[in-house]
Design an enzyme around this catalytic site. Structure first.
Site, PDB file in Angstrom:
ATOM      1  N   LEU A 231       0.825  -1.206   0.000  1.00 16.24           N
ATOM      2  CA  LEU A 231       0.000   0.000   0.000  1.00 16.24           C
ATOM      3  C   LEU A 231       0.856   1.251   0.000  1.00 16.24           C
ATOM      4  O   LEU A 231       1.810   1.368   0.765  1.00 16.24           O
ATOM      5  CB  LEU A 231      -0.886   0.024   1.252  1.00 16.24           C
ATOM      6  CG  LEU A 231      -1.557   1.370   1.596  1.00 16.24           C
ATOM      7  CD1 LEU A 231      -2.703   1.652   0.623  1.00 16.24           C
ATOM      8  CD2 LEU A 231      -2.052   1.387   3.038  1.00 16.24           C
ATOM      9  N   LEU A 254       3.831  -1.255   3.726  1.00 19.68           N
ATOM     10  CA  LEU A 254       3.008  -0.075   3.959  1.00 19.68           C
ATOM     11  C   LEU A 254       3.845   1.191   3.892  1.00 19.68           C
ATOM     12  O   LEU A 254       4.789   1.353   4.673  1.00 19.68           O
ATOM     13  CB  LEU A 254       2.330  -0.169   5.337  1.00 19.68           C
ATOM     14  CG  LEU A 254       1.567  -1.465   5.623  1.00 19.68           C
ATOM     15  CD1 LEU A 254       1.105  -1.494   7.067  1.00 19.68           C
ATOM     16  CD2 LEU A 254       0.379  -1.621   4.669  1.00 19.68           C
ATOM     17  N   GLU A 255       3.489   2.083   2.973  1.00 15.58           N
ATOM     18  CA  GLU A 255       4.122   3.409   2.894  1.00 15.58           C
ATOM     19  C   GLU A 255       3.022   4.416   3.184  1.00 15.58           C
ATOM     20  O   GLU A 255       2.126   4.620   2.384  1.00 15.58           O
ATOM     21  CB  GLU A 255       4.745   3.603   1.514  1.00 15.58           C
ATOM     22  CG  GLU A 255       5.760   4.735   1.467  1.00 15.58           C
ATOM     23  CD  GLU A 255       5.140   6.058   1.052  1.00 15.58           C
ATOM     24  OE1 GLU A 255       4.643   6.779   1.966  1.00 15.58           O
ATOM     25  OE2 GLU A 255       5.143   6.361  -0.140  1.00 15.58           O
ATOM     26  N   LEU A 256       3.120   5.074   4.361  1.00 15.48           N
ATOM     27  CA  LEU A 256       1.946   5.731   4.933  1.00 15.48           C
ATOM     28  C   LEU A 256       2.087   7.229   5.129  1.00 15.48           C
ATOM     29  O   LEU A 256       1.382   7.813   5.938  1.00 15.48           O
ATOM     30  CB  LEU A 256       1.623   5.077   6.290  1.00 15.48           C
ATOM     31  CG  LEU A 256       1.454   3.562   6.244  1.00 15.48           C
ATOM     32  CD1 LEU A 256       1.126   3.038   7.635  1.00 15.48           C
ATOM     33  CD2 LEU A 256       0.382   3.166   5.252  1.00 15.48           C
TER      34      LEU A 256
END
Length: 485
Positions: A231, A254-256
């Protein structure tokens, strides 16, 4: 086949979806593509439904892609990237129409971000996936990297071509079939991306591209055929993915986003600082995960810096995203505009001082425009100082000394990117080592697209780009070679 022309660029397949290498009829709801700069409908498309999502996963589990030699995968991916690069002007045009990103910005981002990332991945893939032979007490051991399986790649609207380069191409190179779930705001640009994929010669099932709503995303991530979910997005979506995948122990990446600091030390020459700080903070109207949204300066240099920043912020050219002189376009939709306004209103109500911006620009009666905004004087625990706006708002904070500056830089639940500005080499390296972030740039802003990039703390886990970005989509296997083999 329905199609539309935008500024000389034809966008086809408005009622279709690219599944497993073919265009098939979309069976979801109708969706209006609204221009953020005019608030007018520029296209009507049909969204994919659960039916197309299921077909994409079924084809991905049955493809020969992961069994092809890595050299052949590189060759096919290279054709895909070459086709994309040939369409950079078209991609920029439709992105301006549906997401409001200035063509000037997209030209730079695609040339140096997307092309830089996929060229790096193509160049290193064969070596990154080569077997490693080692010795052990049991005999030789071959350490092999095998594809992690079917990847669901979820992309945000603010850089879909770059994310194809940093996430999807590395996954494909690793041998993973990929089902892309792009943002609803990326309908037109991703149809051009899919057209480029169609010319590359991927085997059936290797790549599908769905621009859909959150329900399709949740279906894809919850499906047991998805071995890895990657994501680029926000924390709410990340939590849904964690909840959907934990019972089957599927891997996640996850890159948030972030609340990235620019730590300016007292010896830093401001002329040099502003050359990278201004674009690093304001590019993409602040809709950039690694944007330098917190500017940290000592009390004694605060007024000097704020005066310079005021001039720089007020000098940014706001306008039509199709105008090649435009630096700041609109934000993507009304919700983004309301969110931006809310952050500014709360900061000012709590005692913050407005330095520049803070309103709809004069002369713009339509569009989701907001002036690039600079605020100082907020508390360290203020909403604006701690949470991601994802809009054109930058906060200036003060520190007492170097140690306090480092504390302030790390006083965030995020940890994606940071910059430090100084002429003192020792302090630069000390700061780069002490700041808790996946990327720290010295006297510039990053990240570099040829090196592994990702977050720590609340900015997620996993890395994109470089050979490590390919490794992210592999599983390690050891093969012990006994006597007689």
């Amino acid at each position: 086949m329905r199609e539309i022309e935008i500024a000389g660029v034809t966008v086809p397949h408005l009622d279709s979806v690219y599944v497993a290498g073919e265009w098939v009829p979309a069976t979801g709801a109708a969706y209006e593509v609204v221009s953020p700069s005019t608030e007018k409908t520029v296209a009507e498309v049909t969204l994919p439904s659960a039916k197309e999502a299921d077909a994409a996963l079924a084809a991905a589990t049955d493809t020969e892609w992961g069994r092809l030699p890595v050299e052949q995968r590189v060759e096919i991916c290279a054709r895909f990237c070459t086709a994309l690069e040939a369409r950079f002007p078209d991609l920029g045009t439709v992105w301006a129409a549906e997401a409001g990103m200035p063509v000037r910005y997209s030209a730079t981002l695609h040339k140096y971000g997307a092309a830089g990332a996929w060229n790096s991945a193509l160049d290193c893939a064969v070596d990154a996936l080569r077997d490693d032979r080692r010795s052990s007490l049991l005999g030789d051991v071959v350490v092999r990297r095998e594809p992690a399986g079917v990847v669901v790649a979820i992309l945000a609207y603010n850089g879909p071509v770059v994310t194809m380069a940093t996430k999807v191409v590395p996954a494909l190179l690793a041998g993973c079939p990929v089902v892309v779930k792009a943002a609803p705001e990326s309908q037109l640009i991703m149809r051009l991306v899919a057209e480029s994929a169609a010319t590359a010669g991927f085997p059936a099932g290797a790549l599908s591209i769905l621009c859909s709503d959150v329900e399709v995303a949740r279906q894809l991530t919850a499906d047991p055929r998805a071995n890895l979910v990657s994501l680029t997005g926000g924390r709410v979506a990340a939590q849904h993915i964690i909840d959907a995948t934990r019972e089957r122990f599927a891997r996640t990446h996850l890159e948030l986003g972030g609340k990235s600091p620019a730590l300016i030390l007292d010896d830093a020459p401001l002329d040099r600082v502003l050359k990278s700080l201004v674009p690093g903070a304001t590019g993409g109207a602040g809709q950039v995960c690694a944007a330098l949204s917190r500017v940290l300066i000592s009390r004694q240099r605060h007024d000097e810096l704020v005066d310079r920043l005021r001039t720089a912020w007020q000098g940014l050219r706001i306008g039509d995203p199709f105008d090649r002189e435009t630096q700041i376009g609109p934000v993507v939709n009304p919700a983004a505009l309301r969110r931006t306004e809310g952050f500014v209103d709360r900061a000012l109500a709590a005692g913050g001082e407005l330095v520049a911006g803070g309103r709809r620009p004069e002369g713009f009666s339509a569009g989701y425009y907001y002036e690039p905004t600079l605020i100082t004087g907020v508390a360290r625990d203020a909403d604006l100082a701690r949470n991601e706006v994802f809009g054109p708002v930058t906060v200036v904070q003060t520190y007492e000394d170097f140690a306090d500056g480092l504390r302030l830089a790390n006083d965030t639940s995020f940890g994606l990117a940071a910059s430090v500005y100084t002429t003192d080499r020792a302090l630069a390296w000390e700061a780069a080592s002490a700041i808790s972030a996946g990327s720290v740039a010295i006297n510039t802003f990053g990240p570099a697209v040829s090196a592994p990039f990702g977050g720590v703390k609340g900015s997620g886990w996993g890395r994109e780009s470089g050979p490590e970005g390919i490794h992210e989509f592999t599983e390690l296997k050891q093969i012990v070679v006994g006597p007689g083999v």
